[in-house]
Design an enzyme around this catalytic site. Structure first.
Site, PDB file in Angstrom:
ATOM      1  N   ARG A  97       6.522  52.491 -41.854  1.00 53.08           N
ATOM      2  CA  ARG A  97       7.614  52.374 -40.896  1.00 53.08           C
ATOM      3  C   ARG A  97       7.128  51.670 -39.631  1.00 53.08           C
ATOM      4  NH1 ARG A  97      11.743  57.345 -40.017  1.00 53.08           N
ATOM      5  NH2 ARG A  97      13.404  56.279 -38.909  1.00 53.08           N
ATOM      6  N   GLN A 117       8.551  46.384 -59.000  1.00 50.33           N
ATOM      7  CA  GLN A 117       7.519  47.114 -59.740  1.00 50.33           C
ATOM      8  C   GLN A 117       8.133  47.923 -60.875  1.00 50.33           C
ATOM      9  OE1 GLN A 117       5.094  49.332 -56.964  1.00 50.33           O
ATOM     10  NE2 GLN A 117       4.137  47.484 -56.149  1.00 50.33           N
ATOM     11  N   HIS A 192      10.074  64.739 -49.600  1.00 45.22           N
ATOM     12  CA  HIS A 192       8.782  64.624 -48.918  1.00 45.22           C
ATOM     13  C   HIS A 192       9.050  64.055 -47.523  1.00 45.22           C
ATOM     14  CE1 HIS A 192       4.556  64.155 -48.173  1.00 45.22           C
ATOM     15  NE2 HIS A 192       4.708  62.862 -47.958  1.00 45.22           N
TER      16      HIS A 192
END
Length: 328
Positions: A97, A117, A192
């Site tokens: 960030r 990915q 998380h």
């Protein structure tokens, strides 16, 4: 026990391979701590072009360590090459960030990493691929990667909550003066993030209920925020983010996923609707690992106190999903 010569080599992809987390992670993988000490491994290191030199240096050090199980190292900036034949992948590399950056921008910028990915995993990985997303915001990065891999079961993608889980155990062990291995049935619900819910409702230590041993005010006012904000605390003290502990927790997660465990763990997996949590998000849940798959610990009674915190996490994850809907 089979000798390494008679066991098929496992291919393990690590992204962000020149970074600090990977610097701790790769040695543990090469030492056989995921697939076992009888299983050879081949490492596939994925990095952005400008960091390939760093990855080359890491590979040189790995080779200099002369691990008996390490068969080969590939270094590449090509995701298709990195995930070719991969049996396990640790998606560590992510965009941090920036100063003043909104969370929606952070999510979108990481979507540009984890979407491609995911597609490369879909197109190139082995049928038994297991993907652990470590790079933050991990839960929604896992959602993005999974959405880009429609041919891979969503259950093959996880986001890491094990660091939060281990932090919770550590705080309790310190508080009660007990060994970390004595604790059972701890869970970290949700995201998380600082919203996460480290839950000791079902926890035991030496056959005693943890809730009988700690004060409720300490639990709510100190334990929960301390675990949830531990990463920020380490940055403040160390000047750098958690790296070795994140790597160690990633090893714990993947080892238990592969080898199985009846001990409760916390893993962010696709919600099935269990415990009233809406589907379509990757959420931390109480789990055990059987036959190479995480299973949700079911039948737990949920109090109003727990419900409010679990719901807050679900709402946060749904908001993150909405912010990246165009990537799904």
């Amino acid at each position: 026990m089979n000798s390494p010569q008679n066991v098929s080599t496992k291919k393990v992809t690590v992204t962000g391979a020149a970074g600090q987390i990977s610097y701790s992670l790769l040695w543990r993988i090469a030492n056989g701590e995921v697939f076992g000490t009888d299983t050879p491994v081949e490492l596939k290191l994925l990095e952005i072009p400008q960091a390939l030199g760093g990855a080359e240096g890491v590979a040189m050090e790995l080779l200099d360590s002369a691990f008996p199980l390490l068969r080969n190292i590939t270094i590449t900036a090509d995701a298709n090459e990195a995930f070719d034949g991969a049996n396990a992948a640790f998606l560590v590399g992510a965009k941090p960030r920036g100063k003043g950056e909104e969370r929606a921008d952070l999510l979108a910028n990481n979507g540009k990493i984890f979407g491609p990915q995911g597609k490369a995993i879909n197109d190139n990985a082995a049928d038994d691929i297991r993907v652990l997303v470590v790079g933050n915001p991990a839960n929604t990065n896992a959602l993005i990667a999974s959405a880009a891999a429609p041919d891979v079961p969503a259950s093959r993608f996880n986001a890491m909550m094990r660091l939060d889980h281990n932090r919770a155990i550590s705080q309790l062990a310190t508080k009660l003066g007990r060994g970390s291995a004595e604790f059972n049935n701890i869970v970290v619900w949700g995201n998380h993030s600082a919203t996460q819910f480290p839950d000791i409702t079902y926890a035991t230590v030496g056959g005693e209920k943890v809730t009988d041993l700690v004060d409720h005010d300490w639990y709510v006012e100190e334990f929960i925020p301390r675990v949830a904000n531990r990463g920020a605390e380490i940055i403040e003290v160390r000047g750098k983010s958690s790296a070795a502990s994140a790597a160690s927790s990633a090893i714990d997660h993947m080892r238990d996923w592969v080898q199985g465990t009846e001990a409760w763990s916390s893993a962010a997996i696709p919600s099935t609707g269990a415990y009233g949590i809406p589907e379509g998000i990757f959420v931390g849940l109480p789990t055990v690992s059987r036959n190479g798959e995480w299973e949700i610990v079911e039948g737990l009674e949920i109090s109003d106190f727990q419900r409010a915190r679990i719901d807050a996490n679900a709402q946060e994850l749904q908001a993150e999903r909405e912010a990246v809907r165009d990537l799904l």
